[in-house]
Write a protein that holds these residues in place. Structure first.
Motif, PDB file in Angstrom:
ATOM      1  N   ALA A 227       0.834  -1.205   0.000  1.00 45.92           N
ATOM      2  CA  ALA A 227       0.000   0.000   0.000  1.00 45.92           C
ATOM      3  C   ALA A 227       0.870   1.256   0.000  1.00 45.92           C
ATOM      4  CB  ALA A 227      -0.925   0.007   1.210  1.00 45.92           C
ATOM      5  N   HIS A 228       2.167   1.079   0.322  1.00 43.60           N
ATOM      6  CA  HIS A 228       3.096   2.231   0.410  1.00 43.60           C
ATOM      7  C   HIS A 228       4.188   2.018  -0.652  1.00 43.60           C
ATOM      8  CE1 HIS A 228       5.230   5.530   2.091  1.00 43.60           C
ATOM      9  NE2 HIS A 228       5.570   5.061   3.280  1.00 43.60           N
ATOM     10  N   LYS A 258     -15.890  -5.330  -5.394  1.00 43.00           N
ATOM     11  CA  LYS A 258     -15.630  -5.235  -3.948  1.00 43.00           C
ATOM     12  C   LYS A 258     -15.418  -6.603  -3.296  1.00 43.00           C
ATOM     13  CE  LYS A 258     -15.538  -0.898  -3.866  1.00 43.00           C
ATOM     14  NZ  LYS A 258     -14.259  -0.244  -3.640  1.00 43.00           N
ATOM     15  N   ARG A 263      -6.482  -4.612  -6.325  1.00 40.27           N
ATOM     16  CA  ARG A 263      -6.570  -3.164  -6.535  1.00 40.27           C
ATOM     17  C   ARG A 263      -5.649  -2.800  -7.689  1.00 40.27           C
ATOM     18  NH1 ARG A 263      -7.110   0.649  -1.265  1.00 40.27           N
ATOM     19  NH2 ARG A 263      -9.163  -0.092  -0.717  1.00 40.27           N
ATOM     20  N   LEU A 264      -5.979  -1.732  -8.373  1.00 41.52           N
ATOM     21  CA  LEU A 264      -5.088  -1.274  -9.433  1.00 41.52           C
ATOM     22  C   LEU A 264      -3.870  -0.651  -8.760  1.00 41.52           C
ATOM     23  CD1 LEU A 264      -5.555  -1.498 -12.416  1.00 41.52           C
ATOM     24  CD2 LEU A 264      -6.376   0.852 -12.423  1.00 41.52           C
ATOM     25  N   GLY A 266      -0.524   1.334  -7.972  1.00 43.15           N
ATOM     26  CA  GLY A 266      -0.042   2.604  -8.545  1.00 43.15           C
ATOM     27  C   GLY A 266      -1.161   3.591  -8.790  1.00 43.15           C
ATOM     28  N   PHE A 267      -2.351   3.262  -8.282  1.00 42.67           N
ATOM     29  CA  PHE A 267      -3.501   4.157  -8.417  1.00 42.67           C
ATOM     30  C   PHE A 267      -4.051   4.507  -7.042  1.00 42.67           C
ATOM     31  CE2 PHE A 267      -5.664   5.403 -12.331  1.00 42.67           C
ATOM     32  CZ  PHE A 267      -4.726   4.974 -13.254  1.00 42.67           C
ATOM     33  N   ARG A 270      -3.923   8.636  -0.450  1.00 37.76           N
ATOM     34  CA  ARG A 270      -4.632   9.187   0.696  1.00 37.76           C
ATOM     35  C   ARG A 270      -4.801  10.707   0.593  1.00 37.76           C
ATOM     36  NH1 ARG A 270      -5.246   7.827   6.003  1.00 37.76           N
ATOM     37  NH2 ARG A 270      -6.048   5.907   5.140  1.00 37.76           N
ATOM     38  N   TYR A 316     -16.012   4.598 -11.909  1.00 36.75           N
ATOM     39  CA  TYR A 316     -15.524   4.156 -10.588  1.00 36.75           C
ATOM     40  C   TYR A 316     -14.323   4.996 -10.157  1.00 36.75           C
ATOM     41  CZ  TYR A 316     -13.342   1.074  -7.084  1.00 36.75           C
ATOM     42  OH  TYR A 316     -12.765   0.575  -5.933  1.00 36.75           O
ATOM     43  N   ARG A 320     -14.226   8.330  -7.310  1.00 35.70           N
ATOM     44  CA  ARG A 320     -13.363   8.208  -6.128  1.00 35.70           C
ATOM     45  C   ARG A 320     -12.080   9.018  -6.255  1.00 35.70           C
ATOM     46  NH1 ARG A 320     -16.246   3.936  -6.935  1.00 35.70           N
ATOM     47  NH2 ARG A 320     -17.176   2.765  -5.201  1.00 35.70           N
ATOM     48  N   ASN A 325      -0.409   7.331  -9.102  1.00 37.23           N
ATOM     49  CA  ASN A 325       0.473   7.937  -8.094  1.00 37.23           C
ATOM     50  C   ASN A 325       1.934   7.754  -8.503  1.00 37.23           C
ATOM     51  OD1 ASN A 325       1.399   5.353  -7.045  1.00 37.23           O
ATOM     52  ND2 ASN A 325      -0.632   5.153  -6.114  1.00 37.23           N
TER      53      ASN A 325
HETATM   54  N1  CMC Z   1      -7.895   0.223  -7.028  1.00 38.16           N
HETATM   55  C1  CMC Z   1      -9.239   0.091  -6.839  1.00 38.16           C
HETATM   56  N2  CMC Z   1      -9.927   0.759  -5.920  1.00 38.16           N
HETATM   57  C2  CMC Z   1      -9.273   1.614  -5.132  1.00 38.16           C
HETATM   58  C3  CMC Z   1      -7.874   1.811  -5.261  1.00 38.16           C
HETATM   59  C4  CMC Z   1      -7.189   1.089  -6.241  1.00 38.16           C
HETATM   60  N3  CMC Z   1      -5.864   1.238  -6.409  1.00 38.16           N
HETATM   61  N4  CMC Z   1      -7.466   2.707  -4.330  1.00 38.16           N
HETATM   62  C5  CMC Z   1      -8.564   3.066  -3.646  1.00 38.16           C
HETATM   63  N5  CMC Z   1      -9.651   2.411  -4.129  1.00 38.16           N
HETATM   64  C6  CMC Z   1     -11.047   2.581  -3.686  1.00 38.16           C
HETATM   65  C7  CMC Z   1     -11.303   1.867  -2.378  1.00 38.16           C
HETATM   66  O1  CMC Z   1     -11.729   0.546  -2.569  1.00 38.16           O
HETATM   67  C8  CMC Z   1     -12.370   2.750  -1.768  1.00 38.16           C
HETATM   68  O2  CMC Z   1     -13.584   2.461  -2.418  1.00 38.16           O
HETATM   69  P1  CMC Z   1     -14.992   2.554  -1.616  1.00 38.16           P
HETATM   70  O3  CMC Z   1     -15.146   3.993  -1.254  1.00 38.16           O
HETATM   71  O4  CMC Z   1     -15.999   2.065  -2.585  1.00 38.16           O
HETATM   72  O5  CMC Z   1     -14.842   1.673  -0.399  1.00 38.16           O
HETATM   73  C9  CMC Z   1     -11.964   4.170  -2.204  1.00 38.16           C
HETATM   74  O6  CMC Z   1     -11.242   3.971  -3.428  1.00 38.16           O
HETATM   75  C10 CMC Z   1     -11.089   4.919  -1.208  1.00 38.16           C
HETATM   76  O7  CMC Z   1      -9.943   4.094  -0.941  1.00 38.16           O
HETATM   77  P2  CMC Z   1      -9.301   3.899   0.500  1.00 38.16           P
HETATM   78  O8  CMC Z   1      -8.683   2.552   0.563  1.00 38.16           O
HETATM   79  O9  CMC Z   1     -10.288   4.289   1.553  1.00 38.16           O
HETATM   80  O10 CMC Z   1      -8.190   5.042   0.444  1.00 38.16           O
HETATM   81  P3  CMC Z   1      -6.939   5.170   1.395  1.00 38.16           P
HETATM   82  O11 CMC Z   1      -6.621   6.611   1.454  1.00 38.16           O
HETATM   83  O12 CMC Z   1      -7.180   4.485   2.706  1.00 38.16           O
HETATM   84  O13 CMC Z   1      -5.790   4.342   0.634  1.00 38.16           O
HETATM   85  C11 CMC Z   1      -4.070   3.819  -0.932  1.00 38.16           C
HETATM   86  C12 CMC Z   1      -4.862   4.936  -0.213  1.00 38.16           C
HETATM   87  C13 CMC Z   1      -2.911   4.454  -1.647  1.00 38.16           C
HETATM   88  C14 CMC Z   1      -3.527   2.850   0.131  1.00 38.16           C
HETATM   89  C15 CMC Z   1      -5.004   3.097  -1.925  1.00 38.16           C
HETATM   90  O14 CMC Z   1      -5.447   4.002  -2.926  1.00 38.16           O
HETATM   91  C16 CMC Z   1      -4.339   1.888  -2.562  1.00 38.16           C
HETATM   92  O15 CMC Z   1      -4.354   0.796  -1.997  1.00 38.16           O
HETATM   93  N6  CMC Z   1      -3.704   2.056  -3.786  1.00 38.16           N
HETATM   94  C17 CMC Z   1      -2.979   0.988  -4.417  1.00 38.16           C
HETATM   95  C18 CMC Z   1      -1.599   0.863  -3.786  1.00 38.16           C
HETATM   96  C19 CMC Z   1      -0.675   2.003  -4.198  1.00 38.16           C
HETATM   97  O16 CMC Z   1      -0.559   2.343  -5.366  1.00 38.16           O
HETATM   98  N7  CMC Z   1       0.050   2.554  -3.206  1.00 38.16           N
HETATM   99  C20 CMC Z   1       1.022   3.603  -3.428  1.00 38.16           C
HETATM  100  C21 CMC Z   1       0.602   4.894  -2.799  1.00 38.16           C
HETATM  101  S1  CMC Z   1       1.586   6.317  -3.321  1.00 38.16           S
HETATM  102  C22 CMC Z   1       3.200   6.027  -2.833  1.00 38.16           C
HETATM  103  C23 CMC Z   1       3.428   5.689  -1.418  1.00 38.16           C
HETATM  104  O17 CMC Z   1       2.666   6.028  -0.519  1.00 38.16           O
HETATM  105  O18 CMC Z   1       4.435   5.071  -1.161  1.00 38.16           O
END
Ligand code: CMC
Length: 393
Positions: A227-228, A258, A263-264, A266-267, A270, A316, A320, A325
């Motif tokens: 996730a990071h 769901k 999850r996608l 890189g998309f 927070r 979708y 959201r 990223n």
């Molecule tokens: N693919 C599909 N759905 C997603 C994704 C994704 N990558 N990211 C968020 N969502 C949905 C999630 O399911 C939720 O939907 P709903 O409102 O219907 O329940 C909504 O979007 C909000 O997501 P969240 O999980 O509450 O958001 P968060 O702020 O807690 O998490 C995140 C942020 C970065 C962990 C998350 O977007 C994610 O898991 N992304 C994929 C992993 C990723 O690319 N991480 C790198 C982050 S940037 C660099 C870094 O931090 O190191």
């Protein structure tokens, strides 16, 4: 809730004051000490940015030279660290080795680091920035079973790293200036990002008075998760799994489902509810670097751009506010530079070390520093009496 609020995931809690990095997530703005990330990526160097993040101002020519000299002086690692590596199996994940080896630096420097002494604190910060590429390259060499390559202090920070990664001892090695600059730009973009999970971890560990090397090892552990920082590795594995643009709709459907944990990668972010400004720079950078390296026909770039296009036109992702990223395009550049997929998060760790130590320095010099200690909402049983073993049903 009494005198505290319930905020799982710290969505709405500021844990500290900080003058280092500013993010406007709605507008997609990122400033290091007030300077826009776009200008720094275009015009600065990683070590200059490191100085800026640590000390608050861009250095003069003399200050920069002295800083570069200090970093260069500390690139070596203690010879006995080599035997530490021997304890790891050859196929250990490099991030696992990084957690252990960087943590072990606290044992090497324990008696020589007084965290109440500003000079000692600076020295610890410089050592960490200097030694991280050496340790990272050693993790890679250990995995390959090749001898470690010593730092060559005539080279730049990234040139030295590339040589330690790819040179074979006793054979000449020329640093490719395109690769050197490509890496420098990526390191600038990853250097800091305010109170992300790993930086908050370093602060939390450091707030107890823990050793800086141990606190940074805690940060490395937090960075590793997908996730990071682990997302860059996960993105490349995902793109390889998708394999062809025809398969994109299937994966978009999985990401929206769901009941499917996929999850996608890189998309989403927070803080950014707009295009991550770093991703915008990296997307362009990726194109240019592949062009210069003669690898423009890299099919993964076309696949990633198509995936982005499809996601960004899907309800979708629009609803959201999920945009690419920082991690979405980096892996394609790392791959073109010959860096193996399991080293991608290590690359992130090298660069983010600057942010970790900048935040650690800011925190330990704050007269208002208090131990970080979140509260909880207890959901367990109410008070009850112990039952002897022979009386339990
Ligand atoms: N693919 C599909 N759905 C997603 C994704 C994704 N990558 N990211 C968020 N969502 C949905 C999630 O399911 C939720 O939907 P709903 O409102 O219907 O329940 C909504 O979007 C909000 O997501 P969240 O999980 O509450 O958001 P968060 O702020 O807690 O998490 C995140 C942020 C970065 C962990 C998350 O977007 C994610 O898991 N992304 C994929 C992993 C990723 O690319 N991480 C790198 C982050 S940037 C660099 C870094 O931090 O190191």
């Amino acid at each position: 809730l009494g005198y505290f609020t319930f905020d799982p995931g710290f969505v709405a809690t500021a844990s500290c004051r900080s003058a280092i990095t500013y993010i406007d997530g709605e507008e997609g703005v990122l400033l290091y000490r007030g300077y826009p990330i776009e200008q720094l990526a275009e015009q600065s160097t990683f070590l200059e940015v490191a100085y800026l993040l640590l000390y608050g101002e861009l250095p003069t020519a003399e200050e920069l030279a002295a800083f570069e000299r200090s970093i260069t002086n500390h690139t070596m690692i203690n010879e006995s660290l080599k035997s530490f590596f021997n304890g790891f199996h050859y196929d250990a994940h490099p991030m696992a080795m990084m957690c252990g080896v960087v943590g072990s630096l606290s044992a090497f420097y324990y008696n020589h680091t007084d965290i109440n002494d500003p000079a000692d604190r600076d020295l610890a910060a410089h050592r960490l920035i200097a030694k991280m590429p050496t340790i990272a390259a050693a993790c890679y060499k250990h995995g390959k079973g090749e001898p470690f390559v010593y730092p060559d202090n005539r080279l730049s920070y990234t040139g030295n790293f590339l040589r330690m990664m790819f040179a074979i001892p006793s054979e000449p090695y020329e640093v490719d200036p395109v690769a050197e600059r490509a890496l420098d730009v990526l390191f600038i973009l990853h250097a800091d990002h305010e109170q992300n999970a790993s930086t908050s971890t370093v602060r939390l560990a450091g707030s107890t008075g823990a050793h800086p090397y141990a606190s940074v090892a805690a940060g490395i552990a937090a960075l590793w998760g997908p996730a990071h920082g682990g997302a860059n590795e996960a993105v490349l594995r995902m793109l390889e799994e998708i394999g062809h643009p025809d398969n994109i709709p299937k994966y978009i459907a999985k990401a929206k489902d769901k009941d499917d944990p996929f999850r996608l990668m890189g998309f989403g972010h927070r803080v950014y509810k707009n295009y991550d400004p770093r991703a915008k720079i990296i997307r362009r950078h990726c194109y240019e670097v592949l062009e210069k390296l003669g690898k423009r026909n890299e099919a993964l770039l076309d696949l990633a751009m198509r995936l982005e296009e499809v996601a960004l036109s899907d309800e979708y992702f629009i609803e959201r506010k999920l945009y690419p990223n920082v991690d979405f395009y980096t892996g394609i550049i790392y791959k073109a530079l010959g860096i193996p997929t399991n080293m991608f998060t290590v690359m992130f760790a090298i660069a983010r070390t600057v942010g970790w130590v900048a935040h650690w320095l800011e925190m330990v010099s704050d007269p208002e520093l208090r131990i970080g200690r979140p509260r909880q909402l207890y959901t367990g049983p109410a008070r009850r009496d112990y039952v002897a073993l022979d009386q339990r049903g």
